[in-house]
Design a protein around this motif. Structure first.
Motif, short mmCIF file in Angstrom:
data_model
loop_
_atom_site.label_atom_id
_atom_site.label_comp_id
_atom_site.label_asym_id
_atom_site.label_seq_id
_atom_site.Cartn_x
_atom_site.Cartn_y
_atom_site.Cartn_z
N GLU A 20 -2.99 -2.96 -7.39
CA GLU A 20 -2.87 -3.72 -8.66
C GLU A 20 -1.58 -3.34 -9.40
OE1 GLU A 20 -7.70 -4.21 -9.37
OE2 GLU A 20 -6.58 -2.73 -10.56
N ILE A 21 -1.27 -2.04 -9.41
CA ILE A 21 -0.03 -1.59 -10.07
C ILE A 21 1.17 -2.26 -9.40
CG2 ILE A 21 1.52 0.42 -10.38
CD1 ILE A 21 -1.03 2.18 -10.64
N LEU A 22 1.18 -2.25 -8.07
CA LEU A 22 2.33 -2.81 -7.34
C LEU A 22 2.42 -4.33 -7.51
CD1 LEU A 22 2.09 -0.74 -4.03
CD2 LEU A 22 3.62 -0.36 -5.97
N TYR A 43 8.99 -8.50 -11.57
CA TYR A 43 10.35 -8.58 -11.01
C TYR A 43 10.54 -9.76 -10.05
CZ TYR A 43 11.33 -4.18 -13.27
OH TYR A 43 11.53 -3.21 -14.21
N GLY A 44 9.57 -10.64 -9.95
CA GLY A 44 9.74 -11.85 -9.15
C GLY A 44 9.68 -11.62 -7.65
N ALA A 45 8.99 -10.58 -7.20
CA ALA A 45 8.86 -10.36 -5.75
C ALA A 45 7.89 -11.39 -5.17
CB ALA A 45 8.34 -8.95 -5.48
N GLU A 46 8.16 -11.83 -3.94
CA GLU A 46 7.26 -12.81 -3.32
C GLU A 46 6.28 -12.15 -2.37
OE1 GLU A 46 9.94 -15.66 -1.64
OE2 GLU A 46 10.49 -16.42 -3.63
N ARG A 47 6.59 -10.93 -1.99
CA ARG A 47 5.72 -10.25 -1.01
C ARG A 47 5.87 -8.74 -1.16
NH1 ARG A 47 8.95 -8.68 3.53
NH2 ARG A 47 11.09 -9.17 3.00
N GLU A 60 -3.31 -6.18 3.03
CA GLU A 60 -2.99 -6.01 1.60
C GLU A 60 -4.08 -6.65 0.73
OE1 GLU A 60 1.81 -5.93 2.54
OE2 GLU A 60 0.91 -7.72 1.65
N GLN A 61 -4.56 -7.81 1.20
CA GLN A 61 -5.62 -8.50 0.45
C GLN A 61 -6.89 -7.63 0.42
OE1 GLN A 61 -5.11 -11.52 -1.31
NE2 GLN A 61 -7.01 -10.74 -2.21
N GLU A 62 -7.16 -6.99 1.54
CA GLU A 62 -8.34 -6.09 1.60
C GLU A 62 -8.17 -4.94 0.60
OE1 GLU A 62 -9.51 -6.42 6.32
OE2 GLU A 62 -9.13 -4.45 5.44
N MET A 63 -6.95 -4.42 0.53
CA MET A 63 -6.71 -3.33 -0.43
C MET A 63 -6.98 -3.82 -1.84
SD MET A 63 -3.22 -1.41 0.79
CE MET A 63 -2.64 -1.48 2.44
N LEU A 64 -6.48 -5.01 -2.14
CA LEU A 64 -6.69 -5.58 -3.48
C LEU A 64 -8.17 -5.84 -3.76
CD1 LEU A 64 -4.02 -8.31 -4.32
CD2 LEU A 64 -4.67 -6.34 -5.71
N ARG A 95 3.15 0.50 0.71
CA ARG A 95 3.84 -0.77 0.38
C ARG A 95 4.65 -0.63 -0.91
NH1 ARG A 95 0.75 -1.46 4.20
NH2 ARG A 95 -0.03 -3.47 4.98
N THR A 96 5.61 -1.52 -1.06
CA THR A 96 6.29 -1.67 -2.35
C THR A 96 6.67 -3.14 -2.49
OG1 THR A 96 7.95 -0.60 -3.78
CG2 THR A 96 8.69 -1.27 -1.61
#
Ligand code: F3S
Length: 392
Positions: free
Chosen positions: A24-26, A33-37, A7-11, A168-169
């Motif tokens: 970036e959108i996700l 919404y306070g997601a941690e992952r 995921e870091q690579e995608m970012l 991912r979401t």
């Protein structure tokens, strides 16, 4: 938020520009919404496909995504603004058709399965119990969460595309167990007995509970067609994305029944039907909101056998479902009667405002948007009555 190395690579843009923008959108959504992952998803349904909704700005965004973005999971599309093959016979403007095709081409380039239906679960995009997915389209979201027991939030167009291109979401909302618990019990005193009545019940319940998660009791049995009608309606009139129905939906047995109760009477369902019956001439009949199952098409063929329509009659469905209807002869019977299939689209997203005065349909959701968006008078009735009206 915490990210896996991939995921870091995608970012960081190592998987291309579109994937970076999607991540970036996700991430922004997750932070709001306070997601941690992030969590992996197995399927995506994208809505907002009609050129009438997207316009040039939307098309530009899609074209940019399609440059180097490719789907990572099974991804299907909601109805478009027209039948992609038979648009001329349905009276669609050639300029609109050209632009709608540009939209579909962009999705196709990304690797999306361009089936264009709001019932992807009937044609192979069928997640199973407990799977995380990222779906847009309120009726399909409600169906997948409630009837299938899959887990999804109500995605918008861009967030669904982002989920598709990253797989991912963000983990928030209905992906978390605690948010799936019912907070209100709905006691239905007279169970509905036809798909249009399930739609009317959805209107009554939706207006009572809004977007809360409900535990619904008093329904002894419900078919796939009745549940899809109910899901479309309860999501339209109330905004809910998840309910549990005792003895019917898979998570109901695990849930604690809330003490907070509301009741739905037979009179209320009848009144909801009356409220969706305008006093108007009917010059348009449309069946298939949400898109028809093969069982519904079989019924329509049976009812139309040897008859001729006197009004415009559309049967809206997914193209793969029509292919089955072609093979078993339902299409021939239906078309010989003068009715038209409108695959890939529906009477709400097609640009038909002003073309008709009054719409007869078996869909309470169709009535809501027929009135609101297309300014038609509406009449809610059973499929059998729709065919009677269309052939009178
Ligand atoms: Fe589907 Fe169109 Fe109805 S998208 S749920 S047929 S409004």
């Amino acid at each position: 938020m915490e990210f896996t190395p991939e995921e870091q690579e995608m970012l960081d843009g190592k998987h291309g520009t579109a994937t970076r923008r999607c991540m970036e959108i996700l991430t922004t959504l997750g932070e709001i919404y306070g997601a941690e992952r992030m969590i992996p998803v197995v399927s995506v349904q994208i809505a907002g496909v009609s050129y009438a909704n997207l316009g040039e700005a939307g098309l530009e965004f899609l074209a940019e995504m399609a440059e180097d973005g490719r789907t990572r999971v099974l991804t299907t599309l909601n109805p478009a603004g027209m039948d992609l093959e038979n648009w001329e016979a349905l009276g669609i403007d050639p300029e609109f058709a050209k632009n709608q095709k540009r939209v579909i081409d962009s999705f196709s380039k990304m690797g999306v399965v361009t089936t264009c239906t709001c019932t992807p679960y009937l044609i192979g995009n069928l997640p199973h119990y407990g799977e995380h997915i990222a779906w847009a389209e309120s009726s399909a979201v409600c169906y997948s969460n409630s009837v299938l027991g899959a887990r999804t939030n109500r995605e918008g167009g861009p967030s669904a595309i982002a989920a598709s291109l990253t797989g991912r979401t963000p983990a928030y909302g209905y992906h978390n167990e605690e948010n799936r618990k019912p907070v209100i019990t709905v006691d239905v005193e007279r169970a509905p007995s036809d798909t249009f009545e399930f739609g009317a019940m959805g209107k009554v319940i939706g207006e009572k509970i809004g977007n809360k998660v409900a535990y619904v009791r008093g329904i002894p049995k419900a078919s796939i067609e009745e549940l899809k009608s109910f899901c479309a309606s309860v999501a339209t009139y109330g905004g809910t994305a998840l309910f549990h129905m005792e003895g019917i939906t898979p998570e109901a047995a695990e849930m604690e029944i809330p003490n907070n109760n509301v009741t739905v009477t037979g009179d209320e369902i009848n009144k909801a039907i009356d409220l969706l019956r305008d006093d108007s001439i009917i010059d348009f009949v449309s069946i298939g909101c949400p898109h028809c199952s093969i069982k519904e098409i079989a019924l329509i063929a049976e009812l139309l056998k040897g008859k001729k329509v006197t009004k415009e009659l559309w049967i809206t469905t997914a193209r793969p479902t029509k292919t089955v209807a072609d093979k078993v002869g339902y299409t021939k019977t239906i078309e010989e009667a003068g009715a038209k299939f409108a695959c890939d689209t529906c009477c709400v997203v097609a640009p038909i405002k002003g073309r008709f005065q009054g719409l007869a349909t078996d869909s309470a959701k169709g009535c809501f948007y027929g009135r609101g968006r297309n300014k038609f008078a509406v009449q809610l009735m059973s499929i059998k009555q729709c065919i009677e009206v269309a052939t009178k």
